[in-house]
Design an enzyme around this catalytic site. Structure first.
Site, PDB file in Angstrom:
ATOM      1  CD  GLU A   5      -2.875   0.688   2.487  1.00 31.58           C
ATOM      2  OE1 GLU A   5      -3.276  -0.483   2.642  1.00 31.58           O
ATOM      3  OE2 GLU A   5      -3.140   1.608   3.263  1.00 31.58           O
ATOM      4  CG  ASP A   6       1.323   3.076   3.131  1.00 28.79           C
ATOM      5  OD1 ASP A   6       0.459   3.496   2.356  1.00 28.79           O
ATOM      6  OD2 ASP A   6       1.128   2.884   4.329  1.00 28.79           O
TER       7      ASP A   6
END
Ligand code: MN
Length: 579
Positions: A112-113
């Site tokens: 996600e990051d």
């Protein structure tokens, strides 16, 4: 959420060394990682079987990758981002989760990051880890917009159908975010706390993971109403300081159990603050030790021994009539089992007493996690667990939700998870959890969309009843169906659950759309006949579809329905076909 922020501009974190591979020298682990040691010892302490060296190495490797990928990112607290996945993995380790879950927890925010991809997770850590990481990865808010939250949750629930560990990771993730909520700005704090109480806490409860539920409850409570939280804590502490007052009562219970030769433990268990506040309706005046704590009797023995213990408790202290709850014979909707009773202490205080054996005690704390741990085959799928443990609601939740739209999905999930449900039984003895006030039609749809769509009547406790008949806890309900039955609009007058209403509305609007499109098509056929155009032939040649597309409709049916509804002009349409 922090955004990716490489320490050196342009220097993308890499998995592989950027220079040509050198011959590796065999030796000790690449670098000493003191930060990962508490995780490893938590895992060692709680693991079902002594962990092997390979698993430890795998955890170190996952930590190293996560640490490298998140390097340069920070949490709102200013701490390096890696402290978050590490804490999540440590929470899970303390619960006794397996190494695969911990590896996934360490990597849970990488996709996600950071630039790390799901493909890389799969290549480097295998399919199982990749499935878990994918399951908890948020859907992109930019692409999904308003629907991102609902769709993300739907994705988690779907992934949980294949592997329940996804939900357990999500719960631990949220728990750590709640623990560190203080660093967020007030608005974000409130949003996360509220969302937790609405969705994740009920999930933890349904899965029976009270160890997580209690802490999430209290952290959300503290964030949403700091004043009430502080008052409750002070009142509870003051009351518990006088716990010695309950000594004589506990003494009587202990000797009563000893007389029955029931080995076990009798102790006081403080209630958690949110529960205390809610049960008292916010009124904390004159809080006594017996309000702030309950008596916990844990027996070393069988289920039968728990009933014997109940008798011993009632012989030692006078019971209040009608206050016994048997969650052994009639379990809640999670895995929880215990006997509850209320007795009068020597000073006239009312004491809540909970009686259970060791196994029930473990399950009461860890719920489904205890079950996942026991699953020797690691088949932690919802179906396997639901089938073995009567968690029919979980299976239903996971199957029916796939058809609902985002907003409907979240609404119905919230209502399905909301408390105050009563157990209603099928003739086969399966439990269906329904909210108080539910009717036979709700029961029918809870059994499945197909049963609901075709139901024509019900038999409640052996008597024929209308679909609008209310069902109460303990009722045995059988649903009568007919193959050509179908929902009608008046069902909405007595359908009470979100799930039922969504299904009926969907069915009705589908039928209305079908009717409208049929009617529109008939109108067009007649109008075209005057121009000697055969609509069927035009459809066969694909003309109808291309005209529909030109006019902005995805399907011909939608175009016909628009014609019937009056939003599309007949003359315009005829011109196109006759051209
Ligand atoms: Mn996270």
């Amino acid at each position: 959420m922090t955004t990716f922020n490489p320490a050196e501009p342009g220097a993308r974190p890499r998995l592989h060394l950027p220079w040509p591979r050198r011959r590796t020298v065999p030796g000790p682990a690449p670098s000493v990682q003191p930060a990962v040691e508490p995780l490893l010892s938590a895992y060692r302490a709680a693991a079902v079987s002594p962990p092997g060296r390979a698993e430890m190495a795998e955890l170190r490797r996952a930590y190293a990758v996560a640490e490298r990928m998140h390097r340069g990112q920070t949490r709102k607290s200013g701490a390096p981002y890696i402290t978050h996945p590490l804490a999540v993995a440590t929470i899970l380790a303390a619960l006794g989760m397996d190494a695969t879950t911990l590896v996934a927890a360490l990597l849970h925010d990488t996709v996600e990051d950071t630039p790390y991809t799901l493909g890389q997770v799969r290549a480097e850590f295998g399919d199982e880890v990749a499935v878990l990481v994918d399951g908890v990865t948020k859907l992109d808010g930019e692409r999904w917009g308003d629907r991102a939250e609902a769709e993300t949750f739907r994705k988690i629930v779907l992934a949980a159908a294949a592997d329940l560990r996804v939900l357990v990771i999500k719960l631990a993730d949220r728990l750590h975010n709640l623990r560190t909520l203080g660093f967020k700005e007030p608005k974000g704090r409130e949003r996360i706390a509220r969302a937790s109480l609405e969705l994740l806490v009920p999930f933890a409860e349904r899965l029976g993971i009270y160890a997580l539920k209690r802490e999430m409850d209290d952290l959300s409570f503290a964030a949403l109403d700091p004043g009430a939280y502080t008052r409750t804590r002070a009142a509870a502490e003051a009351a518990l300081a006088r716990a010695g007052d309950l000594g004589p009562a506990l003494g009587l219970l202990r000797s009563g159990l000893a007389a029955e030769r029931l080995p076990g433990e009798v102790s006081l268990r403080p209630r958690h603050l949110y529960q205390l506040f809610q049960d008292r309706g916010g009124d904390l005046t004159d809080l006594r030790p017996n309000d702030a704590a309950r008596v916990m009797v844990v027996i070393d023995g069988t289920e039968q021994d728990c009933y014997v213990a109940l008798g011993a408790v009632h012989a030692a202290l006078h019971p209040i009539p009608g206050r016994v709850k048997d969650f052994i014979a009639l379990p809640k909707f999670n895995l929880y089992q215990s006997l509850h009773t209320v007795v009068i202490g020597p000073r006239g205080d009312l004491l809540d007493v909970i009686i259970r054996n060791r196994e029930m005690h473990r399950v009461a704390e860890y719920g489904i996690i205890a079950h996942i741990r026991d699953a020797s085959d690691q088949a932690a799928t919802a179906d396997a667990v639901a089938g073995r443990r009567d968690l029919g609601w979980l299976r239903r939740l996971l199957t029916w939700q796939s058809g609902a739209a985002s907003a409907e999905f979240l609404d119905s999930l919230r209502s399905d998870l909301s408390t105050g449900h009563v157990p209603v039984f099928t003739p086969a003895g399966d439990i269906v959890a329904l909210p108080a006030g539910a009717t036979a039609i709700d029961f029918a749809y809870a059994l499945g969309a197909d049963t609901g769509d075709h139901c024509i009547g019900a038999v409640v406790n052996g008597r024929l009843a209308a679909l609008s008949a209310g069902v109460r806890g303990g009722d045995v309900v059988e649903i009568l169906t007919a193959p050509d039955g179908g929902p009608s609009g008046d069902w909405l007058l007595f359908a009470t659950t979100a799930q039922t209403r969504v299904h009926i509305q969907q069915r009705l609007s589908r039928e209305r759309a079908d009717e409208a499109s049929d009617a529109g098509r008939r109108t067009l056929v007649r109008a075209l006949a005057d121009h000697r155009v055969d609509l069927l032939a035009a459809e066969g040649r694909g003309e109808s579809l291309s005209i529909a597309r030109e006019l902005g409709f995805a399907e011909t049916d939608l175009m016909y329905a628009a014609l019937d509804g009056g939003s599309l002009d007949l003359a315009t349409l005829v011109t196109r076909f006759a051209a």
